[in-house]
Design a protein around this motif. Structure first.
Motif, PDB file in Angstrom:
ATOM      1  N   ARG A  72       0.834  -1.198   0.000  1.00 32.74           N
ATOM      2  CA  ARG A  72       0.000   0.000   0.000  1.00 32.74           C
ATOM      3  C   ARG A  72       0.872   1.253   0.000  1.00 32.74           C
ATOM      4  O   ARG A  72       2.009   1.233   0.457  1.00 32.74           O
ATOM      5  N   THR A  73       0.293   2.319  -0.504  1.00 36.23           N
ATOM      6  CA  THR A  73       0.979   3.607  -0.505  1.00 36.23           C
ATOM      7  C   THR A  73       0.516   4.408   0.700  1.00 36.23           C
ATOM      8  O   THR A  73      -0.683   4.495   0.977  1.00 36.23           O
ATOM      9  N   GLY A  74       1.468   4.962   1.417  1.00 32.00           N
ATOM     10  CA  GLY A  74       1.137   5.754   2.595  1.00 32.00           C
ATOM     11  C   GLY A  74       1.993   6.998   2.676  1.00 32.00           C
ATOM     12  O   GLY A  74       2.848   7.245   1.823  1.00 32.00           O
ATOM     13  N   ARG A  75       1.744   7.763   3.712  1.00 32.48           N
ATOM     14  CA  ARG A  75       2.498   9.001   3.927  1.00 32.48           C
ATOM     15  C   ARG A  75       3.000   9.029   5.368  1.00 32.48           C
ATOM     16  O   ARG A  75       2.273   8.663   6.292  1.00 32.48           O
ATOM     17  N   VAL A  76       4.246   9.455   5.532  1.00 35.98           N
ATOM     18  CA  VAL A  76       4.835   9.516   6.872  1.00 35.98           C
ATOM     19  C   VAL A  76       4.111  10.577   7.692  1.00 35.98           C
ATOM     20  O   VAL A  76       4.136  11.760   7.359  1.00 35.98           O
ATOM     21  N   LYS A  77       3.456  10.122   8.761  1.00 40.18           N
ATOM     22  CA  LYS A  77       2.685  11.034   9.610  1.00 40.18           C
ATOM     23  C   LYS A  77       3.565  11.631  10.706  1.00 40.18           C
ATOM     24  O   LYS A  77       3.565  12.829  10.940  1.00 40.18           O
ATOM     25  N   ARG A  78       4.303  10.760  11.386  1.00 43.59           N
ATOM     26  CA  ARG A  78       5.217  11.245  12.429  1.00 43.59           C
ATOM     27  C   ARG A  78       6.340  10.242  12.625  1.00 43.59           C
ATOM     28  O   ARG A  78       6.186   9.050  12.360  1.00 43.59           O
ATOM     29  N   LEU A 118       5.427   6.875   0.411  1.00 44.32           N
ATOM     30  CA  LEU A 118       6.192   5.667   0.125  1.00 44.32           C
ATOM     31  C   LEU A 118       5.277   4.455   0.075  1.00 44.32           C
ATOM     32  O   LEU A 118       4.165   4.468   0.612  1.00 44.32           O
ATOM     33  N   ASP A 119       5.761   3.416  -0.602  1.00 44.66           N
ATOM     34  CA  ASP A 119       5.062   2.138  -0.628  1.00 44.66           C
ATOM     35  C   ASP A 119       5.538   1.299   0.548  1.00 44.66           C
ATOM     36  O   ASP A 119       6.737   1.271   0.862  1.00 44.66           O
ATOM     37  N   VAL A 120       4.601   0.614   1.188  1.00 40.77           N
ATOM     38  CA  VAL A 120       4.940  -0.235   2.326  1.00 40.77           C
ATOM     39  C   VAL A 120       4.285  -1.599   2.167  1.00 40.77           C
ATOM     40  O   VAL A 120       3.238  -1.740   1.536  1.00 40.77           O
ATOM     41  N   PHE A 121       4.925  -2.587   2.750  1.00 39.52           N
ATOM     42  CA  PHE A 121       4.444  -3.966   2.736  1.00 39.52           C
ATOM     43  C   PHE A 121       3.711  -4.232   4.045  1.00 39.52           C
ATOM     44  O   PHE A 121       4.214  -3.898   5.122  1.00 39.52           O
ATOM     45  N   ILE A 122       2.506  -4.800   3.960  1.00 36.78           N
ATOM     46  CA  ILE A 122       1.747  -5.116   5.175  1.00 36.78           C
ATOM     47  C   ILE A 122       2.345  -6.380   5.774  1.00 36.78           C
ATOM     48  O   ILE A 122       2.120  -7.487   5.293  1.00 36.78           O
ATOM     49  N   LEU A 123       3.112  -6.202   6.824  1.00 30.21           N
ATOM     50  CA  LEU A 123       3.879  -7.297   7.411  1.00 30.21           C
ATOM     51  C   LEU A 123       3.035  -8.152   8.352  1.00 30.21           C
ATOM     52  O   LEU A 123       3.089  -9.382   8.316  1.00 30.21           O
ATOM     53  N   ALA A 124       2.257  -7.507   9.205  1.00 27.15           N
ATOM     54  CA  ALA A 124       1.441  -8.248  10.174  1.00 27.15           C
ATOM     55  C   ALA A 124       0.258  -7.394  10.605  1.00 27.15           C
ATOM     56  O   ALA A 124       0.335  -6.164  10.647  1.00 27.15           O
ATOM     57  N   LEU A 125      -0.845  -8.080  10.929  1.00 38.45           N
ATOM     58  CA  LEU A 125      -2.056  -7.412  11.397  1.00 38.45           C
ATOM     59  C   LEU A 125      -2.475  -8.000  12.735  1.00 38.45           C
ATOM     60  O   LEU A 125      -2.488  -9.219  12.909  1.00 38.45           O
ATOM     61  N   ASP A 126      -2.790  -7.128  13.667  1.00 35.15           N
ATOM     62  CA  ASP A 126      -3.363  -7.548  14.942  1.00 35.15           C
ATOM     63  C   ASP A 126      -4.744  -6.909  15.011  1.00 35.15           C
ATOM     64  O   ASP A 126      -4.897  -5.769  15.451  1.00 35.15           O
ATOM     65  N   ARG A 127      -5.741  -7.643  14.545  1.00 38.71           N
ATOM     66  CA  ARG A 127      -7.091  -7.076  14.449  1.00 38.71           C
ATOM     67  C   ARG A 127      -7.704  -6.829  15.823  1.00 38.71           C
ATOM     68  O   ARG A 127      -8.493  -5.894  15.983  1.00 38.71           O
ATOM     69  N   ASP A 128      -7.366  -7.649  16.794  1.00 39.84           N
ATOM     70  CA  ASP A 128      -7.920  -7.457  18.137  1.00 39.84           C
ATOM     71  C   ASP A 128      -7.418  -6.157  18.757  1.00 39.84           C
ATOM     72  O   ASP A 128      -8.180  -5.420  19.387  1.00 39.84           O
ATOM     73  N   ARG A 129      -6.137  -5.879  18.570  1.00 45.31           N
ATOM     74  CA  ARG A 129      -5.549  -4.664  19.146  1.00 45.31           C
ATOM     75  C   ARG A 129      -5.506  -3.518  18.136  1.00 45.31           C
ATOM     76  O   ARG A 129      -5.028  -2.430  18.445  1.00 45.31           O
ATOM     77  N   GLU A 130      -5.987  -3.812  16.919  1.00 44.82           N
ATOM     78  CA  GLU A 130      -6.051  -2.814  15.847  1.00 44.82           C
ATOM     79  C   GLU A 130      -4.677  -2.199  15.583  1.00 44.82           C
ATOM     80  O   GLU A 130      -4.500  -0.982  15.586  1.00 44.82           O
TER      81      GLU A 130
END
Length: 242
Positions: A72-78, A118-130
């Protein structure tokens, strides 16, 4: 018609600087409407509920569409000491400093700035802890891939001495990939201690003797690089004499 927007209703959280909203257009919900013949109608509006609804919709859409392994494409927030938070479109993920590059990154600000896209790779998801863990490193060629594409045995290149051991010196071939110059290949004379002929940070000319991608080892020689140079200079001299 002018309406009043209380500071507590600008967002669904605390707003430090209200001046940032001046001149911008938003949708509002009327939460109070008083008709007064003497003073005129008094209207109080709010964005708080609308923002909360929008965020809830974004959250549902985000978690409904995101999967591990996506890019996904994202933007550096902080930027923080341990990484950077990336805005993925209304939702933030953490790009840990260890996932920014194949080589060691001293601080995230060395390679990223707030606002960078930048483009980033979704490495891991913790849906319970969001929580969303991201990687930039996964999308970059590994240092060994670069080495195998650029070099082959017999090449003579320049490298920097990065570490000295009793049995030789390690020279950086590419960022993240070091090769070993065995003590027997440091010079064309006997060497008692590697530090007698090379120092950390020194730029040296080396010949690649071997590349073993399986073991991730590279054998190097300063001695043979010097011998090749002397041989080439001699050949050039002899050619000029003819």
């Amino acid at each position: 018609v002018v309406a009043f927007l209380p500071a507590s209703h600008v967002e669904d959280g605390y707003v430090r600087n209200l001046d940032e909203y001046i001149g911008k257009t938003f949708s509002f919900k009327i939460i109070e409407f008083n008709r007064n013949k003497r003073r005129g109608s008094q209207i109080v509006v709010s964005r708080k509920e609308l923002v909360a609804v929008e965020k809830a919709q974004l959250k549902e859409e985000f978690w409904g569409s995101i999967e591990e392994g996506q890019v996904r494409t994202g933007r550096v927030k902080r930027i923080v000491d341990y990484g950077a938070f990336i805005d993925l479109g209304g939702y933030e993920g953490l790009l840990h400093v260890s996932e920014m590059d194949h080589r060691r990154v001293e601080h995230p600000s060395n390679i990223l700035n707030e606002g960078d896209e930048l483009d980033v790779f979704i490495l891991a998801l913790d849906r319970d802890r969001e929580r969303v863990s991201l990687s930039r490193k996964q999308l970059l060629k590994s240092p060994w891939e670069i080495v195998l594409e650029k070099y082959q045995e017999g090449d003579v290149i320049d490298g920097t001495v990065v570490r000295i051991a009793p049995f030789g010196a390690f020279v950086e071939v590419e960022p993240g990939v070091d090769g070993l110059v065995h003590i027997s290949h440091l010079a064309n004379h006997r060497v008692e201690k590697p530090e007698d002929v090379v120092q950390v940070g020194q730029l040296v000319r080396i010949k690649i003797l071997s590349i073993d991608p399986g073991e991730k080892r590279i054998g190097l020689s300063i001695k043979e690089a010097e011998e090749d140079l002397e041989r080439n200079e001699l050949d050039e001299y002899l050619d000029n004499q003819e």
